[in-house]
Design a protein around this motif. Structure first.
Motif, mmCIF file in Angstrom:
data_model
loop_
_atom_site.group_PDB
_atom_site.id
_atom_site.type_symbol
_atom_site.label_atom_id
_atom_site.label_comp_id
_atom_site.label_asym_id
_atom_site.label_seq_id
_atom_site.Cartn_x
_atom_site.Cartn_y
_atom_site.Cartn_z
ATOM 1 N N LYS A 131 8.783 93.735 68.262
ATOM 2 C CA LYS A 131 8.304 93.497 66.908
ATOM 3 C C LYS A 131 7.729 94.776 66.311
ATOM 4 O O LYS A 131 7.015 95.517 66.992
ATOM 5 C CB LYS A 131 7.244 92.403 66.920
ATOM 6 N N PRO A 132 8.010 95.032 65.028
ATOM 7 C CA PRO A 132 7.533 96.281 64.413
ATOM 8 C C PRO A 132 6.073 96.230 63.981
ATOM 9 O O PRO A 132 5.547 97.230 63.523
ATOM 10 C CB PRO A 132 8.453 96.438 63.192
ATOM 11 N N ASN B 209 4.797 88.837 59.187
ATOM 12 C CA ASN B 209 5.736 88.268 60.150
ATOM 13 C C ASN B 209 6.686 87.250 59.532
ATOM 14 O O ASN B 209 7.534 86.696 60.231
ATOM 15 C CB ASN B 209 4.990 87.643 61.333
ATOM 16 N N GLN B 210 6.577 87.000 58.227
ATOM 17 C CA GLN B 210 7.526 86.110 57.553
ATOM 18 C C GLN B 210 8.599 86.880 56.792
ATOM 19 O O GLN B 210 9.619 86.307 56.404
ATOM 20 C CB GLN B 210 6.794 85.201 56.553
ATOM 21 N N LYS C 238 14.941 98.383 62.810
ATOM 22 C CA LYS C 238 14.862 99.781 63.217
ATOM 23 C C LYS C 238 13.484 100.389 62.988
ATOM 24 O O LYS C 238 13.261 101.560 63.293
ATOM 25 C CB LYS C 238 15.919 100.607 62.466
ATOM 26 N N LEU C 239 12.546 99.598 62.461
ATOM 27 C CA LEU C 239 11.190 100.092 62.290
ATOM 28 C C LEU C 239 10.558 100.360 63.652
ATOM 29 O O LEU C 239 10.860 99.679 64.638
ATOM 30 C CB LEU C 239 10.338 99.072 61.525
ATOM 31 N N ILE D 117 3.544 98.669 61.930
ATOM 32 C CA ILE D 117 3.096 97.968 60.732
ATOM 33 C C ILE D 117 1.834 97.175 61.059
ATOM 34 O O ILE D 117 1.841 96.343 61.970
ATOM 35 C CB ILE D 117 4.195 97.026 60.197
ATOM 36 N N ASP D 118 0.762 97.433 60.298
ATOM 37 C CA ASP D 118 -0.498 96.744 60.557
ATOM 38 C C ASP D 118 -1.052 96.036 59.326
ATOM 39 O O ASP D 118 -2.166 95.527 59.358
ATOM 40 C CB ASP D 118 -1.535 97.736 61.084
ATOM 41 N N SER D 119 -0.285 95.996 58.221
ATOM 42 C CA SER D 119 -0.735 95.285 57.026
ATOM 43 C C SER D 119 0.461 94.996 56.131
ATOM 44 O O SER D 119 1.510 95.639 56.245
ATOM 45 C CB SER D 119 -1.779 96.107 56.250
ATOM 46 N N TRP D 120 0.280 94.020 55.234
ATOM 47 C CA TRP D 120 1.348 93.695 54.294
ATOM 48 C C TRP D 120 1.569 94.838 53.306
ATOM 49 O O TRP D 120 2.707 95.135 52.936
ATOM 50 C CB TRP D 120 1.027 92.415 53.542
ATOM 51 N N GLU D 121 0.509 95.499 52.863
ATOM 52 C CA GLU D 121 0.659 96.607 51.927
ATOM 53 C C GLU D 121 1.506 97.715 52.534
ATOM 54 O O GLU D 121 2.332 98.330 51.845
ATOM 55 C CB GLU D 121 -0.721 97.157 51.536
ATOM 56 N N GLN D 122 1.332 97.972 53.821
ATOM 57 C CA GLN D 122 2.112 99.021 54.486
ATOM 58 C C GLN D 122 3.583 98.637 54.565
ATOM 59 O O GLN D 122 4.470 99.455 54.306
ATOM 60 C CB GLN D 122 1.551 99.267 55.886
#
Length: 340
Positions: A113-114, A165-166, A181-182, A187-192
């Protein structure tokens, strides 16, 4: 940058576990040594000091259980004074760190998972049912896709980082290929995630200038309704915002000559009204046998037509007072005065 910070945090966590295990082991060794020293100071155990022997047995049992709870094996060999050599401690720490990283690393051909473990542990609202998302395949308008995705999630009761995650459910084709491919755990936030998505996919919609809009004309044999729709679609992509009244005026200027002359004299408030009137006029012209817009006859052609009529002896009135009309009048007078 995020991946490096994550690796450092993992190393610190593993090192903390190792230090904690060593501390527990040293504390247990100290307890055992203290009990052994106390035993040497006392006489040999008899029947009346059986509880002390029981305490010693319990201490040995606790020592064995403590070793089992520690991270990894503890192959320490203590010296005669119960001290651990620094070389053994160094090897143990290196081995523990190696086992920690070998266990967490995965082969590259296995999907991971990215997003981070923090995102993965977020809980959905009670009774949440995944909605049906529109699919993005790398084409189209990415901003519109993000807006539609967020609205769909919000209507379902999910907000903020719960969208991370959606998001994969709304991707396919090239969009899904980009997602898998990420970098793992990047990734630690929706904004990112939103920023990365919009930075990868961008709109290819063309911006229409005011000059292009002004020079747009109705094509030959193009129905007026089609022209109005085509002009309206171009105006929606224009970088300058037009009022509906200004847009109608510019659209009429690009129509064929006959319709333009008629519609310029009619006050039209909306494009719907313009389309209705233009269509009615076009049908009326077609039913009257005129398959094209009326063409204005030049004044010079009219003068030559009257000249030919007068020369043939036609008594039609001559309304033109140009040089041709004066010449015709002079010839008529001279003919009437000539004796036969």
């Amino acid at each position: 940058m995020t991946t490096n910070a994550s690796n450092i945090e993992d190393q610190l966590v593993a090192l903390a576990k190792v230090v904690e295990g060593i501390s527990q082991h040293m504390l247990q060794q100290d307890n055992v040594i203290a009990k052994l020293l106390a035993k040497l100071d006392k006489p040999k155990p008899t029947s009346h000091n059986a509880p002390e022997a029981q305490d010693e047995a319990e201490a040995s049992t606790d020592q064995r259980h403590g070793k089992e709870k520690m991270v990894g094996p503890m192959p320490f060999q203590t010296s005669s004074d119960s001290f651990i050599h620094l070389s053994q401690l160094d090897e143990y720490i290196k081995g523990a760190l190696k086992r920690e990283f070998e266990g967490s690393s995965k082969p590259k051909n296995i999907y991971a998972k990215p997003y981070t473990s923090r995102i993965d542990t977020l809980k959905m609202p009670l009774g949440y049912q995944p909605p049906k998302f529109q699919q993005f395949d790398g084409k189209g308008k990415p901003k519109q896709h993000v807006a539609h995705f967020m609205e769909t999630c919000n209507n379902g009761g999910t907000y903020g980082d719960l969208l991370v995650n959606q998001f994969v459910r709304s991707l396919k084709g090239n969009g899904f290929d980009w997602y898998i491919k990420l970098e793992v755990g990047s990734i630690d936030s929706w904004e990112q995630l939103e920023y990365e998505f919009l930075n990868r996919f961008y709109s290819t919609k063309r911006t229409v200038s005011m000059t292009e809009l002004t020079n747009t004309r109705q094509w030959k044999d193009e129905p007026t309704i089609d022209y109005i729709n085509r002009w309206r679609s171009l105006s929606l992509n224009c970088k300058n915002r037009l009022s509906e009244a200004s847009g109608i005026e510019m659209c009429v200027q690009g129509m064929q000559w006959g319709l333009k002359c008629i519609l310029q004299g009619i006050r039209t408030r909306t494009f719907e009204e313009l389309a209705t009137r233009a269509n009615d006029l076009e049908l009326s012209i077609a039913s009257s046998g005129m398959y094209g817009p009326p063409v204005q006859e030049s004044s010079k052609a009219k003068r030559y037509e009257r000249y030919d009529a007068a020369k043939k002896g036609n008594n039609a009135p001559i309304k033109s007072f140009g040089k041709e009309a004066l010449a015709i009048k002079a010839n008529d007078q001279s003919t009437s005065e000539d004796p036969k």
